[in-house]
Design a protein around this motif. Structure first.
Motif, PDB file in Angstrom:
ATOM      1  N   ALA A  60      37.365  58.657  82.437  1.00  0.00           N
ATOM      2  CA  ALA A  60      36.386  59.146  81.467  1.00  0.00           C
ATOM      3  C   ALA A  60      35.394  58.040  81.087  1.00  0.00           C
ATOM      4  O   ALA A  60      34.185  58.284  80.928  1.00  0.00           O
ATOM      5  N   LYS A  61      35.868  56.821  80.940  1.00  0.00           N
ATOM      6  CA  LYS A  61      34.995  55.694  80.597  1.00  0.00           C
ATOM      7  C   LYS A  61      33.972  55.452  81.696  1.00  0.00           C
ATOM      8  O   LYS A  61      32.762  55.257  81.415  1.00  0.00           O
ATOM      9  N   ALA A 111      25.454  53.469  91.944  1.00  0.00           N
ATOM     10  CA  ALA A 111      26.316  53.540  93.124  1.00  0.00           C
ATOM     11  C   ALA A 111      27.659  52.855  92.862  1.00  0.00           C
ATOM     12  O   ALA A 111      28.713  53.318  93.298  1.00  0.00           O
ATOM     13  N   SER A 112      27.622  51.730  92.134  1.00  0.00           N
ATOM     14  CA  SER A 112      28.855  51.009  91.809  1.00  0.00           C
ATOM     15  C   SER A 112      29.758  51.863  90.923  1.00  0.00           C
ATOM     16  O   SER A 112      30.983  51.931  91.149  1.00  0.00           O
ATOM     17  N   ILE A 136      34.439  55.280  90.148  1.00  0.00           N
ATOM     18  CA  ILE A 136      34.983  56.589  89.767  1.00  0.00           C
ATOM     19  C   ILE A 136      35.864  57.154  90.880  1.00  0.00           C
ATOM     20  O   ILE A 136      36.953  57.689  90.623  1.00  0.00           O
ATOM     21  N   ASP A 137      35.408  57.027  92.139  1.00  0.00           N
ATOM     22  CA  ASP A 137      36.228  57.503  93.264  1.00  0.00           C
ATOM     23  C   ASP A 137      37.557  56.746  93.313  1.00  0.00           C
ATOM     24  O   ASP A 137      38.618  57.341  93.560  1.00  0.00           O
ATOM     25  N   SER A 193      41.362  58.248  92.713  1.00  0.00           N
ATOM     26  CA  SER A 193      42.484  58.028  93.631  1.00  0.00           C
ATOM     27  C   SER A 193      43.697  57.495  92.876  1.00  0.00           C
ATOM     28  O   SER A 193      44.832  57.924  93.121  1.00  0.00           O
ATOM     29  N   THR A 194      43.442  56.549  91.952  1.00  0.00           N
ATOM     30  CA  THR A 194      44.535  56.016  91.136  1.00  0.00           C
ATOM     31  C   THR A 194      45.168  57.114  90.291  1.00  0.00           C
ATOM     32  O   THR A 194      46.394  57.210  90.179  1.00  0.00           O
ATOM     33  N   LEU A 195      44.321  57.934  89.700  1.00  0.00           N
ATOM     34  CA  LEU A 195      44.822  59.029  88.877  1.00  0.00           C
ATOM     35  C   LEU A 195      45.634  60.011  89.718  1.00  0.00           C
ATOM     36  O   LEU A 195      46.692  60.484  89.278  1.00  0.00           O
TER      37      LEU A 195
END
Length: 369
Positions: A98-99, A150-151, A156-157, A161-163
Protein backbone atom coordinates in the motif's frame (compact mmCIF):
# COMPACT_ATOMS: atom_id res chain seq x y z
CA UNK A 1 11.41 -139.31 13.67
CA UNK A 2 15.08 -138.35 13.85
CA UNK A 3 15.01 -137.12 10.24
CA UNK A 4 12.03 -134.89 10.92
CA UNK A 5 13.75 -133.40 13.97
CA UNK A 6 16.94 -132.69 12.00
CA UNK A 7 14.96 -131.06 9.20
CA UNK A 8 13.18 -128.78 11.68
CA UNK A 9 16.51 -127.83 13.28
CA UNK A 10 17.97 -126.97 9.83
CA UNK A 11 15.06 -124.68 8.94
CA UNK A 12 15.33 -123.00 12.34
CA UNK A 13 19.04 -122.39 11.85
CA UNK A 14 18.50 -120.94 8.40
CA UNK A 15 15.79 -118.71 9.79
CA UNK A 16 18.07 -117.37 12.52
CA UNK A 17 21.53 -117.42 10.99
CA UNK A 18 21.24 -118.19 7.32
CA UNK A 19 21.69 -115.45 4.65
CA UNK A 20 18.73 -114.38 2.55
CA UNK A 21 18.53 -112.35 -0.67
CA UNK A 22 14.81 -111.87 -0.36
CA UNK A 23 13.91 -108.15 -0.37
CA UNK A 24 10.66 -106.32 0.24
CA UNK A 25 10.02 -103.21 -1.82
CA UNK A 26 8.69 -99.85 -0.76
CA UNK A 27 6.03 -98.86 -3.26
CA UNK A 28 3.53 -96.10 -3.88
CA UNK A 29 0.43 -96.12 -6.03
CA UNK A 30 0.23 -93.91 -9.10
CA UNK A 31 -2.56 -91.41 -8.44
CA UNK A 32 -4.22 -88.47 -10.09
CA UNK A 33 -4.09 -84.97 -8.75
CA UNK A 34 -3.01 -81.39 -9.35
CA UNK A 35 0.61 -80.33 -9.49
CA UNK A 36 2.24 -76.91 -9.60
CA UNK A 37 5.77 -75.85 -10.42
CA UNK A 38 6.54 -72.67 -8.54
CA UNK A 39 9.17 -70.23 -7.38
CA UNK A 40 8.62 -69.31 -3.75
CA UNK A 41 9.56 -66.16 -1.91
CA UNK A 42 8.72 -64.17 1.19
CA UNK A 43 7.24 -60.70 1.00
CA UNK A 44 5.54 -57.97 2.98
CA UNK A 45 2.21 -56.31 2.24
CA UNK A 46 2.11 -52.55 1.77
CA UNK A 47 -0.46 -50.06 0.41
CA UNK A 48 -0.07 -49.51 -3.31
CA UNK A 49 -0.84 -45.78 -3.01
CA UNK A 50 0.12 -43.67 -0.02
CA UNK A 51 1.39 -40.18 0.77
CA UNK A 52 3.39 -38.74 3.63
CA UNK A 53 1.62 -35.54 4.67
CA UNK A 54 4.14 -32.91 5.74
CA UNK A 55 4.38 -29.32 6.93
CA UNK A 56 5.84 -26.76 4.54
CA UNK A 57 6.22 -24.09 7.24
CA UNK A 58 7.57 -24.12 10.77
CA UNK A 59 5.57 -23.55 13.91
CA UNK A 60 3.58 -25.19 16.66
CA UNK A 61 1.10 -27.84 15.54
CA UNK A 62 -1.92 -26.11 17.02
CA UNK A 63 -4.67 -28.55 16.10
CA UNK A 64 -4.98 -32.05 14.62
CA UNK A 65 -8.46 -32.93 13.42
CA UNK A 66 -8.00 -36.65 12.62
CA UNK A 67 -6.75 -39.78 14.33
CA UNK A 68 -5.05 -42.96 13.17
CA UNK A 69 -7.63 -45.16 11.45
CA UNK A 70 -9.85 -42.27 10.30
CA UNK A 71 -11.00 -42.23 6.69
CA UNK A 72 -10.41 -38.87 5.00
CA UNK A 73 -11.36 -37.30 1.68
CA UNK A 74 -9.08 -35.39 -0.64
CA UNK A 75 -9.03 -31.71 0.38
CA UNK A 76 -10.20 -32.37 3.94
CA UNK A 77 -8.60 -30.21 6.67
CA UNK A 78 -6.25 -32.41 8.69
CA UNK A 79 -4.31 -30.05 10.95
CA UNK A 80 -3.34 -26.45 11.59
CA UNK A 81 -0.05 -24.79 12.51
CA UNK A 82 -0.11 -21.60 14.61
CA UNK A 83 -0.69 -18.91 11.93
CA UNK A 84 0.11 -15.78 13.98
CA UNK A 85 3.65 -15.27 12.63
CA UNK A 86 2.52 -15.72 9.04
CA UNK A 87 -0.51 -13.48 9.50
CA UNK A 88 1.78 -10.68 10.68
CA UNK A 89 4.05 -11.23 7.67
CA UNK A 90 1.08 -10.94 5.34
CA UNK A 91 -0.11 -7.77 7.06
CA UNK A 92 3.37 -6.23 6.84
CA UNK A 93 3.63 -7.13 3.16
CA UNK A 94 0.20 -5.66 2.48
CA UNK A 95 1.17 -2.43 4.27
CA UNK A 96 4.41 -2.23 2.29
CA UNK A 97 2.50 -2.71 -0.93
CA UNK A 98 0.00 0.00 0.00
CA UNK A 99 2.87 2.40 0.79
CA UNK A 100 4.52 1.81 -2.55
CA UNK A 101 1.25 2.25 -4.42
CA UNK A 102 0.72 5.59 -2.64
CA UNK A 103 4.25 6.68 -3.52
CA UNK A 104 3.60 5.70 -7.10
CA UNK A 105 0.47 7.79 -7.24
CA UNK A 106 2.36 10.79 -5.78
CA UNK A 107 5.17 10.40 -8.28
CA UNK A 108 2.73 10.09 -11.16
CA UNK A 109 1.23 13.44 -10.08
CA UNK A 110 4.71 14.95 -9.92
CA UNK A 111 5.47 13.60 -13.37
CA UNK A 112 2.37 15.24 -14.81
CA UNK A 113 3.44 18.56 -13.28
CA UNK A 114 7.00 18.18 -14.61
CA UNK A 115 5.63 17.36 -18.05
CA UNK A 116 3.43 20.51 -18.08
CA UNK A 117 6.37 22.64 -16.95
CA UNK A 118 8.60 21.20 -19.62
CA UNK A 119 6.05 21.94 -22.35
CA UNK A 120 5.64 25.52 -21.07
CA UNK A 121 9.39 26.09 -21.04
CA UNK A 122 9.60 24.57 -24.51
CA UNK A 123 7.14 27.15 -25.88
CA UNK A 124 8.85 29.96 -24.02
CA UNK A 125 12.21 28.89 -25.39
CA UNK A 126 10.87 29.20 -28.90
CA UNK A 127 10.19 32.84 -28.03
CA UNK A 128 13.57 33.19 -26.29
CA UNK A 129 11.69 33.90 -23.07
CA UNK A 130 13.74 31.32 -21.08
CA UNK A 131 17.26 30.05 -21.34
CA UNK A 132 18.28 26.73 -22.79
CA UNK A 133 19.54 25.70 -19.34
CA UNK A 134 16.09 26.19 -17.86
CA UNK A 135 14.56 24.05 -20.61
CA UNK A 136 17.18 21.33 -20.13
CA UNK A 137 16.58 21.35 -16.40
CA UNK A 138 12.82 20.92 -16.90
CA UNK A 139 13.43 18.03 -19.30
CA UNK A 140 15.77 16.30 -16.86
CA UNK A 141 13.32 16.65 -13.98
CA UNK A 142 10.53 15.16 -16.12
CA UNK A 143 12.69 12.18 -17.08
CA UNK A 144 13.80 11.72 -13.48
CA UNK A 145 10.18 11.58 -12.39
CA UNK A 146 9.40 9.03 -15.11
CA UNK A 147 12.30 6.88 -13.91
CA UNK A 148 11.04 7.11 -10.34
CA UNK A 149 7.63 5.92 -11.52
CA UNK A 150 9.27 2.92 -13.20
CA UNK A 151 11.20 2.21 -9.98
CA UNK A 152 8.04 2.29 -7.89
CA UNK A 153 6.30 -0.04 -10.32
CA UNK A 154 9.19 -2.51 -10.07
CA UNK A 155 9.13 -2.30 -6.27
CA UNK A 156 5.39 -2.87 -6.34
CA UNK A 157 5.84 -6.01 -8.46
CA UNK A 158 8.49 -7.23 -6.04
CA UNK A 159 6.27 -6.49 -3.07
CA UNK A 160 3.36 -8.31 -4.71
CA UNK A 161 5.61 -11.34 -5.13
CA UNK A 162 6.61 -11.13 -1.46
CA UNK A 163 2.99 -10.81 -0.45
CA UNK A 164 2.07 -13.79 -2.60
CA UNK A 165 4.75 -15.88 -0.87
CA UNK A 166 3.64 -14.74 2.57
CA UNK A 167 0.01 -15.56 1.73
CA UNK A 168 1.12 -19.00 0.49
CA UNK A 169 2.98 -19.63 3.77
CA UNK A 170 -0.10 -18.53 5.67
CA UNK A 171 -2.12 -20.99 3.62
CA UNK A 172 0.39 -23.75 4.41
CA UNK A 173 -0.50 -23.43 8.10
CA UNK A 174 -3.69 -25.30 7.17
CA UNK A 175 -2.80 -28.83 6.14
CA UNK A 176 -5.25 -30.56 3.78
CA UNK A 177 -5.45 -34.18 2.65
CA UNK A 178 -3.71 -34.58 -0.74
CA UNK A 179 -5.59 -37.83 -1.42
CA UNK A 180 -8.50 -39.87 -0.12
CA UNK A 181 -7.64 -42.78 2.13
CA UNK A 182 -7.02 -43.89 5.69
CA UNK A 183 -4.73 -42.25 8.25
CA UNK A 184 -2.28 -45.07 9.05
CA UNK A 185 0.32 -43.22 11.11
CA UNK A 186 0.94 -39.91 12.89
CA UNK A 187 4.50 -38.89 13.67
CA UNK A 188 3.86 -35.37 15.03
CA UNK A 189 1.43 -34.78 17.87
CA UNK A 190 -0.72 -31.78 18.66
CA UNK A 191 1.30 -29.16 20.52
CA UNK A 192 4.67 -30.20 19.10
CA UNK A 193 6.75 -27.79 17.06
CA UNK A 194 7.51 -28.65 13.46
CA UNK A 195 10.62 -27.25 11.83
CA UNK A 196 10.55 -27.06 8.06
CA UNK A 197 13.92 -26.72 6.36
CA UNK A 198 14.77 -27.99 2.91
CA UNK A 199 12.24 -30.82 3.07
CA UNK A 200 8.73 -31.06 4.45
CA UNK A 201 8.38 -32.34 7.99
CA UNK A 202 6.18 -35.45 8.07
CA UNK A 203 3.08 -35.22 10.24
CA UNK A 204 1.05 -38.25 9.18
CA UNK A 205 0.67 -40.85 6.44
CA UNK A 206 -2.47 -41.47 4.41
CA UNK A 207 -2.84 -44.76 2.53
CA UNK A 208 -5.39 -46.17 0.14
CA UNK A 209 -6.07 -49.60 1.63
CA UNK A 210 -8.45 -50.69 -1.15
CA UNK A 211 -5.49 -51.99 -3.17
CA UNK A 212 -2.41 -53.51 -1.54
CA UNK A 213 0.96 -54.44 -2.98
CA UNK A 214 3.03 -57.47 -2.03
CA UNK A 215 6.74 -56.66 -2.14
CA UNK A 216 8.31 -60.10 -2.63
CA UNK A 217 12.06 -60.62 -2.28
CA UNK A 218 13.21 -63.11 -4.94
CA UNK A 219 16.68 -64.66 -5.01
CA UNK A 220 18.87 -63.92 -8.01
CA UNK A 221 18.88 -67.64 -8.93
CA UNK A 222 15.10 -67.50 -9.51
CA UNK A 223 14.38 -63.98 -10.73
CA UNK A 224 15.11 -64.80 -14.39
CA UNK A 225 12.29 -67.35 -14.31
CA UNK A 226 9.75 -64.60 -13.63
CA UNK A 227 8.12 -62.13 -15.99
CA UNK A 228 5.58 -59.34 -15.78
CA UNK A 229 2.00 -60.61 -16.03
CA UNK A 230 2.69 -64.17 -14.89
CA UNK A 231 0.19 -65.70 -12.42
CA UNK A 232 1.03 -65.68 -8.75
CA UNK A 233 -0.69 -66.44 -5.47
CA UNK A 234 0.23 -65.92 -1.85
CA UNK A 235 -0.89 -66.82 1.64
CA UNK A 236 -0.57 -64.99 4.95
CA UNK A 237 0.21 -66.27 8.42
CA UNK A 238 -3.22 -65.46 9.81
CA UNK A 239 -5.13 -66.88 6.84
CA UNK A 240 -2.98 -69.77 5.64
CA UNK A 241 -5.98 -71.49 4.07
CA UNK A 242 -6.77 -68.54 1.80
CA UNK A 243 -4.97 -68.12 -1.52
CA UNK A 244 -4.84 -64.58 -2.87
CA UNK A 245 -4.37 -64.70 -6.64
CA UNK A 246 -2.98 -61.97 -8.87
CA UNK A 247 -0.24 -61.31 -11.44
CA UNK A 248 3.22 -59.76 -11.38
CA UNK A 249 3.11 -55.97 -11.91
CA UNK A 250 6.79 -55.12 -11.85
CA UNK A 251 10.24 -56.63 -11.33
CA UNK A 252 12.50 -53.92 -9.96
CA UNK A 253 15.91 -53.97 -11.68
CA UNK A 254 17.93 -52.78 -8.69
CA UNK A 255 18.60 -55.47 -6.07
CA UNK A 256 19.26 -55.35 -2.37
CA UNK A 257 21.81 -57.50 -0.55
CA UNK A 258 21.05 -59.16 2.78
CA UNK A 259 23.65 -61.40 4.43
CA UNK A 260 25.51 -61.68 1.09
CA UNK A 261 22.29 -62.82 -0.64
CA UNK A 262 21.20 -60.77 -3.65
CA UNK A 263 17.44 -60.22 -3.70
CA UNK A 264 15.20 -58.55 -6.30
CA UNK A 265 11.90 -56.94 -5.34
CA UNK A 266 8.86 -58.12 -7.28
CA UNK A 267 5.58 -56.20 -6.95
CA UNK A 268 2.14 -57.87 -6.95
CA UNK A 269 -1.05 -55.81 -6.64
CA UNK A 270 -4.16 -57.28 -5.02
CA UNK A 271 -7.64 -55.76 -4.45
CA UNK A 272 -8.50 -55.44 -0.76
CA UNK A 273 -12.14 -54.35 -0.59
CA UNK A 274 -12.79 -56.13 2.72
CA UNK A 275 -9.58 -54.78 4.27
CA UNK A 276 -8.46 -58.26 5.33
CA UNK A 277 -4.92 -57.59 4.17
CA UNK A 278 -3.11 -55.19 6.49
CA UNK A 279 0.12 -53.24 6.36
CA UNK A 280 3.35 -55.19 7.04
CA UNK A 281 1.68 -58.61 6.96
CA UNK A 282 4.06 -61.39 5.92
CA UNK A 283 3.19 -63.18 2.68
CA UNK A 284 4.39 -66.56 1.40
CA UNK A 285 4.45 -65.97 -2.35
CA UNK A 286 4.22 -68.63 -5.07
CA UNK A 287 5.07 -67.63 -8.65
CA UNK A 288 3.33 -70.13 -10.92
CA UNK A 289 5.77 -71.40 -13.58
CA UNK A 290 3.46 -74.24 -14.64
CA UNK A 291 0.32 -76.07 -13.58
CA UNK A 292 -1.31 -79.40 -14.43
CA UNK A 293 -4.69 -80.56 -13.15
CA UNK A 294 -6.07 -84.10 -12.84
CA UNK A 295 -2.78 -85.60 -14.00
CA UNK A 296 -0.91 -88.78 -13.09
CA UNK A 297 1.86 -88.22 -10.58
CA UNK A 298 4.34 -90.08 -8.40
CA UNK A 299 6.86 -89.03 -5.74
CA UNK A 300 9.97 -87.35 -7.12
CA UNK A 301 12.28 -90.08 -5.79
CA UNK A 302 10.44 -92.74 -7.81
CA UNK A 303 11.70 -91.38 -11.14
CA UNK A 304 15.27 -92.15 -12.19
CA UNK A 305 17.33 -91.12 -15.21
CA UNK A 306 19.56 -93.47 -17.21
CA UNK A 307 22.86 -92.64 -18.87
CA UNK A 308 21.05 -91.35 -21.95
CA UNK A 309 18.99 -88.91 -19.93
CA UNK A 310 15.80 -90.93 -20.31
CA UNK A 311 13.38 -91.06 -17.38
CA UNK A 312 12.16 -94.39 -16.00
CA UNK A 313 10.55 -95.97 -12.96
CA UNK A 314 10.51 -99.46 -11.51
CA UNK A 315 6.98 -100.89 -11.67
CA UNK A 316 5.86 -103.90 -9.65
CA UNK A 317 4.54 -106.64 -11.94
CA UNK A 318 3.84 -110.16 -10.68
CA UNK A 319 5.62 -109.32 -7.43
CA UNK A 320 8.83 -108.21 -9.15
CA UNK A 321 10.08 -104.75 -10.20
CA UNK A 322 10.36 -104.04 -13.91
CA UNK A 323 11.97 -101.05 -15.56
CA UNK A 324 9.42 -98.83 -17.29
CA UNK A 325 10.26 -95.77 -19.41
CA UNK A 326 8.09 -92.75 -18.66
CA UNK A 327 7.62 -89.20 -19.91
CA UNK A 328 7.94 -86.83 -16.97
CA UNK A 329 6.51 -83.33 -16.80
CA UNK A 330 6.15 -80.69 -14.12
CA UNK A 331 7.58 -81.34 -10.69
CA UNK A 332 7.78 -79.75 -7.29
CA UNK A 333 9.63 -80.74 -4.15
CA UNK A 334 7.27 -83.69 -3.53
CA UNK A 335 5.68 -85.02 -6.73
CA UNK A 336 6.41 -85.21 -10.44
CA UNK A 337 3.93 -85.38 -13.31
CA UNK A 338 3.84 -88.55 -15.46
CA UNK A 339 2.61 -87.77 -18.98
CA UNK A 340 2.91 -91.32 -20.33
CA UNK A 341 4.23 -94.75 -19.43
CA UNK A 342 2.06 -95.46 -16.39
CA UNK A 343 -1.61 -95.89 -15.58
CA UNK A 344 -3.52 -94.95 -12.48
CA UNK A 345 -3.19 -97.66 -9.81
CA UNK A 346 0.25 -98.91 -10.89
CA UNK A 347 2.68 -99.61 -8.08
CA UNK A 348 6.09 -97.97 -8.46
CA UNK A 349 9.13 -98.66 -6.31
CA UNK A 350 10.59 -95.89 -4.14
CA UNK A 351 13.02 -98.05 -2.11
CA UNK A 352 13.64 -101.48 -0.62
CA UNK A 353 13.82 -103.30 2.71
CA UNK A 354 15.92 -106.48 2.67
CA UNK A 355 17.55 -109.09 5.02
CA UNK A 356 21.14 -108.99 3.77
CA UNK A 357 23.32 -109.62 6.87
CA UNK A 358 24.58 -113.06 7.77
CA UNK A 359 23.35 -112.83 11.35
CA UNK A 360 19.72 -112.60 10.24
CA UNK A 361 19.15 -108.96 11.31
CA UNK A 362 16.97 -106.94 8.90
CA UNK A 363 18.62 -103.88 7.41
CA UNK A 364 17.01 -101.22 5.22
CA UNK A 365 18.37 -100.44 1.81
CA UNK A 366 17.80 -96.72 1.36
CA UNK A 367 17.27 -96.91 -2.39
CA UNK A 368 16.42 -99.42 -5.08
CA UNK A 369 19.25 -98.71 -7.48
Amino acid sequence: MTAILLLALWFGYQSLFGSSDTASYQTVTVTRGNIEQTVTALGSIQPKDYVDVGAQVSGQLQKVYVEIGDTVKKGQLLAEIDPSVYESQVEAAQAGLAKLQAQLQGEEATYELKKIQYRRYLNLRKQNAVSQDTLDQARAEMKQSAAQIASYKAQIDQQKSTLKGDEANLGYTKIFAPMSGTVVSQTTLEGQTVVSSQSATEIMTISNLDTMTVEAEVAEADVNKLKVGMPVYFTTLGMSGTRWRSTVRQIKPTPTTENDVVLYTVLIDIPNPERKLMIDMTAQVFFLLGEAKDTLMVPVNAVKTDAGGNAYVMVMRNGQPEKQAVEAGLKNRINIQIKSGLTEGDKVVTGTFGATSGNGSGRRRPGFL
